[in-house]
Structure formats: C-alpha cells, structure tokens
Write a protein that holds these residues in place. Structure first.
Motif, PDB file in Angstrom:
ATOM      1  N   LEU A   1     126.659   0.449   2.921  1.00 26.86           N
ATOM      2  CA  LEU A   1     126.483   1.148   1.654  1.00 26.86           C
ATOM      3  C   LEU A   1     127.450   0.548   0.644  1.00 26.86           C
ATOM      4  O   LEU A   1     128.661   0.615   0.826  1.00 26.86           O
ATOM      5  CB  LEU A   1     126.768   2.644   1.859  1.00 26.86           C
ATOM      6  CG  LEU A   1     126.274   3.589   0.788  1.00 26.86           C
ATOM      7  CD1 LEU A   1     124.752   3.565   0.703  1.00 26.86           C
ATOM      8  CD2 LEU A   1     126.737   5.014   1.085  1.00 26.86           C
ATOM      9  N   VAL A   2     126.900  -0.057  -0.414  1.00 24.51           N
ATOM     10  CA  VAL A   2     127.774  -0.757  -1.368  1.00 24.51           C
ATOM     11  C   VAL A   2     127.759  -0.121  -2.754  1.00 24.51           C
ATOM     12  O   VAL A   2     128.450  -0.590  -3.658  1.00 24.51           O
ATOM     13  CB  VAL A   2     127.411  -2.263  -1.475  1.00 24.51           C
ATOM     14  CG1 VAL A   2     127.682  -2.981  -0.155  1.00 24.51           C
ATOM     15  CG2 VAL A   2     125.949  -2.451  -1.895  1.00 24.51           C
ATOM     16  N   GLY A   3     126.980   0.925  -2.943  1.00 22.27           N
ATOM     17  CA  GLY A   3     126.969   1.576  -4.255  1.00 22.27           C
ATOM     18  C   GLY A   3     126.295   2.920  -4.177  1.00 22.27           C
ATOM     19  O   GLY A   3     125.463   3.163  -3.296  1.00 22.27           O
ATOM     20  N   MET A   4     126.674   3.804  -5.090  1.00 25.65           N
ATOM     21  CA  MET A   4     126.063   5.131  -5.152  1.00 25.65           C
ATOM     22  C   MET A   4     125.855   5.489  -6.621  1.00 25.65           C
ATOM     23  O   MET A   4     126.740   5.297  -7.442  1.00 25.65           O
ATOM     24  CB  MET A   4     126.996   6.131  -4.463  1.00 25.65           C
ATOM     25  CG  MET A   4     126.404   7.485  -4.205  1.00 25.65           C
ATOM     26  SD  MET A   4     125.093   7.486  -2.969  1.00 25.65           S
ATOM     27  CE  MET A   4     126.031   7.878  -1.501  1.00 25.65           C
ATOM     28  N   PHE A   5     124.675   5.974  -6.933  1.00 25.54           N
ATOM     29  CA  PHE A   5     124.314   6.302  -8.317  1.00 25.54           C
ATOM     30  C   PHE A   5     123.774   7.717  -8.345  1.00 25.54           C
ATOM     31  O   PHE A   5     123.101   8.141  -7.406  1.00 25.54           O
ATOM     32  CB  PHE A   5     123.253   5.333  -8.836  1.00 25.54           C
ATOM     33  CG  PHE A   5     123.651   3.895  -8.713  1.00 25.54           C
ATOM     34  CD1 PHE A   5     124.282   3.243  -9.751  1.00 25.54           C
ATOM     35  CD2 PHE A   5     123.423   3.200  -7.523  1.00 25.54           C
ATOM     36  CE1 PHE A   5     124.676   1.920  -9.628  1.00 25.54           C
ATOM     37  CE2 PHE A   5     123.813   1.877  -7.385  1.00 25.54           C
ATOM     38  CZ  PHE A   5     124.438   1.229  -8.444  1.00 25.54           C
ATOM     39  N   GLU A   6     124.064   8.434  -9.439  1.00 24.14           N
ATOM     40  CA  GLU A   6     123.647   9.833  -9.487  1.00 24.14           C
ATOM     41  C   GLU A   6     123.026  10.179 -10.836  1.00 24.14           C
ATOM     42  O   GLU A   6     123.545   9.795 -11.884  1.00 24.14           O
ATOM     43  CB  GLU A   6     124.868  10.731  -9.229  1.00 24.14           C
ATOM     44  CG  GLU A   6     124.498  12.175  -9.053  1.00 24.14           C
ATOM     45  CD  GLU A   6     125.592  12.991  -8.377  1.00 24.14           C
ATOM     46  OE1 GLU A   6     126.677  12.448  -8.096  1.00 24.14           O
ATOM     47  OE2 GLU A   6     125.345  14.179  -8.134  1.00 24.14           O
ATOM     48  N   ALA A   7     121.916  10.903 -10.774  1.00 32.49           N
ATOM     49  CA  ALA A   7     121.306  11.397 -12.003  1.00 32.49           C
ATOM     50  C   ALA A   7     122.119  12.591 -12.500  1.00 32.49           C
ATOM     51  O   ALA A   7     122.803  13.243 -11.717  1.00 32.49           O
ATOM     52  CB  ALA A   7     119.868  11.827 -11.735  1.00 32.49           C
ATOM     53  N   THR A   8     122.064  12.847 -13.804  1.00 33.44           N
ATOM     54  CA  THR A   8     122.738  14.020 -14.349  1.00 33.44           C
ATOM     55  C   THR A   8     121.671  14.979 -14.868  1.00 33.44           C
ATOM     56  O   THR A   8     120.483  14.668 -14.827  1.00 33.44           O
ATOM     57  CB  THR A   8     123.658  13.627 -15.518  1.00 33.44           C
ATOM     58  OG1 THR A   8     122.838  13.082 -16.551  1.00 33.44           O
ATOM     59  CG2 THR A   8     124.699  12.613 -15.087  1.00 33.44           C
ATOM     60  N   ASN A   9     122.102  16.109 -15.347  1.00 37.78           N
ATOM     61  CA  ASN A   9     121.154  17.052 -15.929  1.00 37.78           C
ATOM     62  C   ASN A   9     120.409  16.440 -17.103  1.00 37.78           C
ATOM     63  O   ASN A   9     119.270  16.781 -17.376  1.00 37.78           O
ATOM     64  CB  ASN A   9     121.880  18.317 -16.406  1.00 37.78           C
ATOM     65  CG  ASN A   9     122.289  19.171 -15.216  1.00 37.78           C
ATOM     66  OD1 ASN A   9     121.674  19.096 -14.154  1.00 37.78           O
ATOM     67  ND2 ASN A   9     123.330  19.951 -15.397  1.00 37.78           N
ATOM     68  N   ASP A  10     121.108  15.547 -17.809  1.00 37.60           N
ATOM     69  CA  ASP A  10     120.527  14.986 -19.032  1.00 37.60           C
ATOM     70  C   ASP A  10     119.768  13.702 -18.800  1.00 37.60           C
ATOM     71  O   ASP A  10     118.873  13.369 -19.562  1.00 37.60           O
ATOM     72  CB  ASP A  10     121.640  14.692 -20.052  1.00 37.60           C
ATOM     73  CG  ASP A  10     122.441  15.935 -20.358  1.00 37.60           C
ATOM     74  OD1 ASP A  10     121.830  17.003 -20.430  1.00 37.60           O
ATOM     75  OD2 ASP A  10     123.675  15.820 -20.499  1.00 37.60           O
ATOM     76  N   ALA A  11     120.115  12.954 -17.766  1.00 35.45           N
ATOM     77  CA  ALA A  11     119.523  11.624 -17.650  1.00 35.45           C
ATOM     78  C   ALA A  11     119.251  11.217 -16.216  1.00 35.45           C
ATOM     79  O   ALA A  11     120.024  11.545 -15.303  1.00 35.45           O
ATOM     80  CB  ALA A  11     120.469  10.607 -18.291  1.00 35.45           C
ATOM     81  N   ARG A  12     118.162  10.503 -16.047  1.00 40.10           N
ATOM     82  CA  ARG A  12     117.846   9.926 -14.752  1.00 40.10           C
ATOM     83  C   ARG A  12     118.804   8.765 -14.520  1.00 40.10           C
ATOM     84  O   ARG A  12     119.506   8.327 -15.423  1.00 40.10           O
ATOM     85  CB  ARG A  12     116.386   9.416 -14.740  1.00 40.10           C
ATOM     86  CG  ARG A  12     115.340  10.509 -14.975  1.00 40.10           C
ATOM     87  CD  ARG A  12     114.289  10.479 -13.891  1.00 40.10           C
ATOM     88  NE  ARG A  12     114.895  10.574 -12.577  1.00 40.10           N
ATOM     89  CZ  ARG A  12     115.126  11.729 -11.933  1.00 40.10           C
ATOM     90  NH1 ARG A  12     114.781  12.865 -12.449  1.00 40.10           N
ATOM     91  NH2 ARG A  12     115.698  11.717 -10.753  1.00 40.10           N
ATOM     92  N   ILE A  13     118.822   8.265 -13.294  1.00 40.70           N
ATOM     93  CA  ILE A  13     119.667   7.117 -12.967  1.00 40.70           C
ATOM     94  C   ILE A  13     119.155   5.907 -13.760  1.00 40.70           C
ATOM     95  O   ILE A  13     117.949   5.714 -13.903  1.00 40.70           O
ATOM     96  CB  ILE A  13     119.630   6.852 -11.446  1.00 40.70           C
ATOM     97  CG1 ILE A  13     120.196   8.061 -10.695  1.00 40.70           C
ATOM     98  CG2 ILE A  13     120.387   5.584 -11.091  1.00 40.70           C
ATOM     99  CD1 ILE A  13     119.930   8.064  -9.201  1.00 40.70           C
ATOM    100  N   SER A  14     120.099   5.119 -14.266  1.00 41.74           N
ATOM    101  CA  SER A  14     119.734   3.986 -15.121  1.00 41.74           C
ATOM    102  C   SER A  14     119.143   2.829 -14.306  1.00 41.74           C
ATOM    103  O   SER A  14     119.800   2.287 -13.405  1.00 41.74           O
ATOM    104  CB  SER A  14     120.979   3.511 -15.880  1.00 41.74           C
ATOM    105  OG  SER A  14     120.873   2.148 -16.188  1.00 41.74           O
TER     106      SER A  14
END
Ligand SMILES: Nc1ncnc2c1ncn2[C@@H]1O[C@H](COP(=O)(O)OP(=O)(O)O)[C@@H](O)[C@H]1O
Ligand SMILES: [Mg+2]
Length: 239
Positions: A214-227
């Motif tokens: 696992l080399v990265g983790m990305f998270e969506a927020t209430n306002d925006a999807r993951i880029s």
C-alpha cells in the motif's frame, strides 16, 4: 453512531508460488463505506480478495471479516460476502430469473418471485430481457443479474473485482450509481480495479497498491470526490 469495521487487513502478507505478492498490507473498511483498492496488473488486488474469502491463506498477519479471520472460519466470511469475480460465474444458457433461482438455492436463501422482480427492478434490468438467456446479454446486464443475487442474499459485504472493465461509459455510470445506492443502504463495498476514473467516481477511500504494498491513501470529503488527477499522478509516477 460509530460505524463498525467490517473488513480489515492487518499486516497481511501472502505468498504465491514462492513469491511474496501481498506485503504487510493494512487497511480497514467501515460499514456502508465504498473502498477502492487500486493498482496495476499483478499488484495483488485479486489475491487480497481471495484472502478475505479464505481461498488463500496469509503467510503473515490477518484478513478479517466482522472480526473473524478468514483463515480460521472461511465459511463464515463467505456467507457475509457477495463476490463478483472478474469474469462473472453465471450460466449463459439460463435466463436471469433461472440464474437467480439457481444461485439462491445454492446459498440456501428463499425468495419469492416478487422479491426477485423487486431486485431486478432495483438493478434496472430491462423487463423484456429477464427471460432471455444470458448468452445474449451485455457484460453490464450480466453484472446486474449478479448484483441482484447479492441483493437477494442480503449479503452485508460486496466484493467487486474489476467490475467496470469491458463496460461502456453509460453502463459504468449506471453501475456506479447502483453501487453508491447499495452502500447508502448499508452494504460495505470492497472494489478492486485499475480504473482510476471509475474508482474516484464511486469510492469513499482509495488505497493505491503497488507490487503488493500500500503506497497511498486518498479520501473523499463531504464536498468533493477523490481527485482523478491526484490519484492518476500517484498511480502513474510509480509505473
Ligand atoms: N494462481 C496463481 N499462482 C501463482 N501466482 C499467482 C497466481 N495468480 C496470481 N499470481 C501472482 O500473484 C501476483 C498478484 O496477482 P493478482 O493478485 O492476480 O494481481 P492483480 O489482481 O492486482 O492484477 C502476480 O505476481 C501474479 O503473477
Ligand atoms: Mg486481478
């Protein structure tokens, strides 16, 4: 309310043909979350799913479903999981309704004809197709049938292996909406894919897997999807 962790890899390592293909992998997915495990061919994505299903044993660490190690009680973990493998395992010579009846009887689940129609409505399978053989279906239609089975089994967890490969953009959008809807109703989803765009569209979090790590983790927020751009860059930079 605190959400419950349903899927958990803890320092999971798996060896296949004497090669370590998953290394020290840790992540946890909460109930109702859509987690995308993203990576290139051979990164170890399918291997990770097979470990949670208890088809492969861990050499180190653990793969747990609802707190139970898959190695220890594979039957329990498989009951909790509806698994859509890369190539759907439905019968081409049977219709949608026949496939559903067959797979539900295998799972020892009783459903009425009404329940089945409701599930087919939920996945929006065209009514005129429901009695046709699956050999005449598109991949998107076959996936709808597989998801209808998952809905009827009331499996709390859904595993998807490369679900959008081979789908056209319209079918991908429809599929992603369906997954989002299932997650909102409480189903926990673990999707493995190499499709950055599709993962960003549907996942609450994305873990980037490279050569088993696992080399990265990305998270969506209430306002925006993951880029998409951000994930694409991270993915491509290690290729
Ligand atoms: N049946 C198998 N026997 C031995 N090695 C395998 C087998 N299937 C996959 N592998 C190896 O495990 C690694 C991870 O494969 P896999 O989990 O299928 O990757 P992904 O799903 O990310 O494309 C690869 O190096 C692959 O060659
Ligand atoms: Mg794979």
């Amino acid at each position: 309310m605190k959400k419950i962790t349903t899927i958990e890899a803890e320092n999971l390592s798996i060896t296949r043909a004497k090669k370590v293909v998953v290394k020290n992998l840790s992540f946890a997915v909460k109930q109702g979350e859509v987690f995308g495990l993203l990576g290139g061919n051979g990164a170890g994505k399918s291997t990770t799913l097979l470990a949670f299903l208890g088809f492969l044993t861990s050499t180190e660490g653990a793969a747990r479903i609802n707190g139970v190690e898959a190695d220890v009680d594979p039957a329990a973990t498989r009951r909790a999981i509806a698994y859509l493998p890369e190539s759907a395992n439905l019968y081409p010579h049977l219709s949608a309704r026949e496939n559903i009846n067959y797979f539900l009887s295998l799972a020892k689940v009783k459903s009425s004809a009404d329940d089945i129609e409701m599930a087919l409505n939920q996945v929006s399978l065209a009514e005129e197709a429901r009695d046709q053989r699956l050999s005449s279906y598109s991949k998107g239609m076959r996936q709808k049938v597989a998801i209808a089975v998952a809905i009827l089994r009331q499996a709390p967890i859904l595993f998807l292996d490369e679900p959008t490969s081979g789908l056209d953009p319209v079918a991908i959008d429809e599929f992603n909406r369906l997954i989002t809807k299932l997650a909102k109703s409480g189903t926990t989803v673990l999707m493995v894919t190499h499709d950055v765009y599709g993962a960003c569209q549907v996942a609450d979090r994305i873990g980037l897997l490279r050569r088993g790590e696992l080399v990265g983790m990305f998270e969506a927020t209430n306002d925006a999807r993951i880029s998409v751009d951000e994930v694409h860059q991270a993915f491509a930079s290690g290729a």
